[in-house]
Write a protein that holds these residues in place. Structure first.
Motif, short mmCIF file in Angstrom:
data_model
loop_
_atom_site.label_atom_id
_atom_site.label_comp_id
_atom_site.label_asym_id
_atom_site.label_seq_id
_atom_site.Cartn_x
_atom_site.Cartn_y
_atom_site.Cartn_z
N LYS A 277 0.36 -1.34 0.22
CA LYS A 277 -0.41 0.16 0.13
C LYS A 277 0.27 1.19 -0.13
CE LYS A 277 -4.06 -1.44 1.73
NZ LYS A 277 -5.73 -1.90 2.44
N TRP A 278 1.98 0.88 0.39
CA TRP A 278 3.07 2.80 1.31
C TRP A 278 4.53 1.99 0.60
CZ3 TRP A 278 1.32 7.45 2.07
CH2 TRP A 278 -0.51 7.37 2.39
N ILE A 279 4.77 2.80 0.40
CA ILE A 279 6.54 2.72 -0.13
C ILE A 279 7.28 3.65 0.30
CG2 ILE A 279 6.31 0.76 -1.68
CD1 ILE A 279 6.88 3.48 -4.13
N GLY A 280 8.43 3.26 0.47
CA GLY A 280 9.57 4.54 1.17
C GLY A 280 10.72 4.54 0.14
N VAL A 281 11.23 5.01 -0.72
CA VAL A 281 12.35 5.05 -1.19
C VAL A 281 13.36 6.16 -1.02
CG1 VAL A 281 11.76 4.17 -3.18
CG2 VAL A 281 11.25 6.61 -2.93
N GLY A 282 13.20 6.38 0.27
CA GLY A 282 14.56 7.47 0.65
C GLY A 282 14.01 8.22 2.34
N GLU A 283 15.63 8.66 2.49
CA GLU A 283 15.42 9.29 4.60
C GLU A 283 14.65 10.26 4.18
OE1 GLU A 283 17.36 7.76 6.83
OE2 GLU A 283 17.56 5.91 5.17
N GLY A 284 13.88 11.27 3.50
CA GLY A 284 13.24 12.31 2.95
C GLY A 284 11.71 12.17 3.69
N ILE A 285 10.91 13.47 4.34
CA ILE A 285 9.63 13.21 4.51
C ILE A 285 8.73 12.50 3.46
CG2 ILE A 285 9.04 15.07 4.65
CD1 ILE A 285 7.53 14.69 7.36
N MET A 286 9.16 12.81 2.31
CA MET A 286 8.28 12.78 1.20
C MET A 286 9.07 11.71 -0.37
SD MET A 286 6.79 15.18 1.73
CE MET A 286 5.59 15.72 0.08
N ASP A 287 10.17 11.24 0.41
CA ASP A 287 10.73 9.98 -0.28
C ASP A 287 9.69 8.60 0.16
OD1 ASP A 287 12.70 11.45 -1.71
OD2 ASP A 287 13.74 10.58 -0.16
N PHE A 288 8.07 9.19 0.53
CA PHE A 288 7.35 7.96 1.33
C PHE A 288 5.81 8.46 0.13
CE2 PHE A 288 4.07 6.33 4.42
CZ PHE A 288 4.48 5.05 4.32
N ARG A 289 5.34 7.45 0.03
CA ARG A 289 3.63 7.78 -1.25
C ARG A 289 3.34 6.43 -1.28
NH1 ARG A 289 3.68 12.07 -4.48
NH2 ARG A 289 5.09 13.79 -3.48
N PRO A 290 2.00 6.46 -1.65
CA PRO A 290 1.17 4.83 -1.92
C PRO A 290 1.88 4.77 -2.88
CG PRO A 290 -0.42 7.58 -1.52
CD PRO A 290 0.96 7.87 -1.37
N PHE A 291 1.48 3.56 -3.19
CA PHE A 291 2.02 2.54 -4.36
C PHE A 291 1.31 2.57 -5.17
CE2 PHE A 291 2.91 -1.69 -5.73
CZ PHE A 291 3.54 -1.95 -6.75
N GLU A 292 1.67 2.66 -6.57
CA GLU A 292 1.09 2.62 -7.87
C GLU A 292 1.71 1.65 -8.72
OE1 GLU A 292 -1.05 6.35 -8.56
OE2 GLU A 292 1.23 7.45 -7.39
N PRO A 293 0.90 0.75 -8.56
CA PRO A 293 1.52 0.12 -9.53
C PRO A 293 2.01 -0.08 -11.19
CG PRO A 293 -0.26 -1.42 -8.49
CD PRO A 293 -0.26 0.70 -8.39
N ASP A 294 1.32 0.80 -11.45
CA ASP A 294 1.81 1.33 -12.87
C ASP A 294 3.41 2.22 -12.53
OD1 ASP A 294 0.54 3.26 -11.52
OD2 ASP A 294 -0.53 3.95 -13.74
N LYS A 295 2.59 2.74 -11.80
CA LYS A 295 4.46 3.79 -11.66
C LYS A 295 5.55 2.80 -11.48
CE LYS A 295 2.35 8.34 -11.18
NZ LYS A 295 0.87 7.90 -11.35
N PHE A 296 5.18 2.22 -10.09
CA PHE A 296 6.52 1.38 -10.27
C PHE A 296 7.03 0.41 -11.36
CE2 PHE A 296 8.40 -3.02 -8.50
CZ PHE A 296 8.88 -2.78 -7.53
N VAL A 297 5.91 0.39 -12.21
CA VAL A 297 6.58 -0.86 -13.41
C VAL A 297 6.85 -0.15 -14.48
CG1 VAL A 297 5.77 -2.33 -15.07
CG2 VAL A 297 5.32 -2.74 -12.68
N GLU A 298 6.45 1.10 -14.11
CA GLU A 298 7.17 2.18 -15.10
C GLU A 298 8.00 2.88 -14.92
OE1 GLU A 298 7.63 3.82 -18.98
OE2 GLU A 298 5.67 2.23 -18.61
N ALA A 299 8.96 2.71 -13.43
CA ALA A 299 9.88 3.35 -12.73
C ALA A 299 11.03 2.83 -12.72
CB ALA A 299 10.45 3.55 -11.95
N LEU A 300 10.58 0.77 -12.54
CA LEU A 300 11.32 -0.60 -12.58
C LEU A 300 12.11 -0.33 -14.30
CD1 LEU A 300 12.57 -2.46 -11.27
CD2 LEU A 300 10.28 -4.13 -12.10
N PHE A 301 11.51 -0.39 -15.65
CA PHE A 301 11.93 -0.55 -16.70
C PHE A 301 12.68 0.38 -17.21
CE2 PHE A 301 9.40 -4.46 -15.94
CZ PHE A 301 10.10 -5.69 -16.39
#
Length: 305
Positions: A277-301
């Motif tokens: 439901k949520w993911i963290g990709v850094g230490e910053g307070i704004m590096d934490f957001r709701p998980f969006e599958p399409d954006k995750f896969v797009e960023a991964l590839f």
């Protein structure tokens, strides 16, 4: 830098271990034969996609090739992107906010970033004008309540805490009363994360549940399990223990930026049936957001090559 760019940057280690290696395999292979599928399987396993999920993906590629839905190796990456996006979709709400207060129990072992996660969740919801109260229910870890207090001050929300070593259930009782009295929208409850004694953990969580339900029968409305992405398949083992002791409704995955094992996102959904439901990709307070599958896969590839 926007969140998509931060997500891409955060997934760079996983991308090098996963997408870049698949691209290399595609470039070097002539056809989708058993050798190709075997190499692809090894790449998926190394990225901690998990055995069960890997088998499913390999079989899907094999069947798509057999049915001529994909004609060659160049079609494998677009196929995987589409398949993974569909696999990660969740029909439920990201966070069910409705009851007043909505009670969200946060569980996980020590060291996964549980208290920090609660602070960041509190910040996220206060930005949207929700009134948030935090309960410092992890009374065993040194300085846990002080840490939560600092986050509460940053987010501008009340923190209910007792002295270190106090009964967690007593803290939760006071926090539920306070959240109701102060007409809070959301109450986040931190909990202890000691896994070495599963019986104690189970008893503690059951006691907290009883206290909550006595005051608000339909609560907790959500139970978030915080997992550390850097632990890969160990995170799956942790999740299984907590699923036995708590009615986990979703996963918060932290430290995705520090791991080459980001494939665990797929394993969590597929092997445990739990949505991330949520993911963290850094230490910053704004590096934490709701998980969006399409954006995750797009960023991964999206390798910017």
């Amino acid at each position: 830098m926007g969140f998509f760019e931060r997500l891409k940057e955060g997934l760079s280690k996983t991308r090098r271990n996963f997408t870049d290696r698949i691209e290399e395999l595609v470039g070097l292979s002539v056809s989708i034969d058993e050798d190709f599928l075997e190499e692809l399987e090894m790449i998926l396993l190394t990225a901690d996609v998990g055995v069960k999920t890997t088998e499913k993906l390999i079989e899907a590629v094999r069947q798509a090739a057999k049915k001529k839905e994909i004609s060659g190796t160049q079609d494998v990456i677009p196929f995987l992107k589409k398949y993974l996006t569909e696999m990660l979709q969740d029909s439920g709400q990201r966070t069910r906010i409705g009851a007043k207060p909505t009670v969200i129990l946060v569980v996980g072992v020590n060291g996964v970033g549980k208290t920090t996660t609660i602070g960041k969740l509190a910040n996220y919801f206060t930005l949207f004008n929700y009134k948030v109260v935090l309960a410092a229910g992890d009374t065993f870890r040194a300085a846990a309540s002080e840490q939560l207090q600092i986050w509460g001050e940053r987010a501008g929300c009340d923190v209910i805490r007792h002295a270190e070593g106090a009964d967690p259930a007593a803290v939760v009782f006071d926090a539920v009363k306070a959240a109701v009295a102060r007409k809070a929208d959301i109450l986040f409850i931190d909990t202890a994360g000691r896994l070495h004694n599963k019986t104690n953990l189970m008893n503690e969580l059951e006691k907290i549940h009883r206290i909550i339900k006595r005051e608000i029968p339909e609560a907790p409305h959500e139970t978030f399990l915080v997992l550390d992405a850097t632990t890969g398949q160990n995170a799956i083992s942790q999740a299984k223990v907590f699923m036995e002791t708590a009615n986990v409704t979703g996963v918060v995955l932290t430290k995705l930026d520090g791991t080459a094992k980001g494939g665990v996102v797929v394993a969590i959904k597929e092997e445990l049936g739990l949505p991330v439901k949520w993911i963290g990709v850094g230490e910053g307070i704004m590096d934490f957001r709701p998980f969006e599958p399409d954006k995750f896969v797009e960023a991964l590839f999206d390798s910017d090559k």
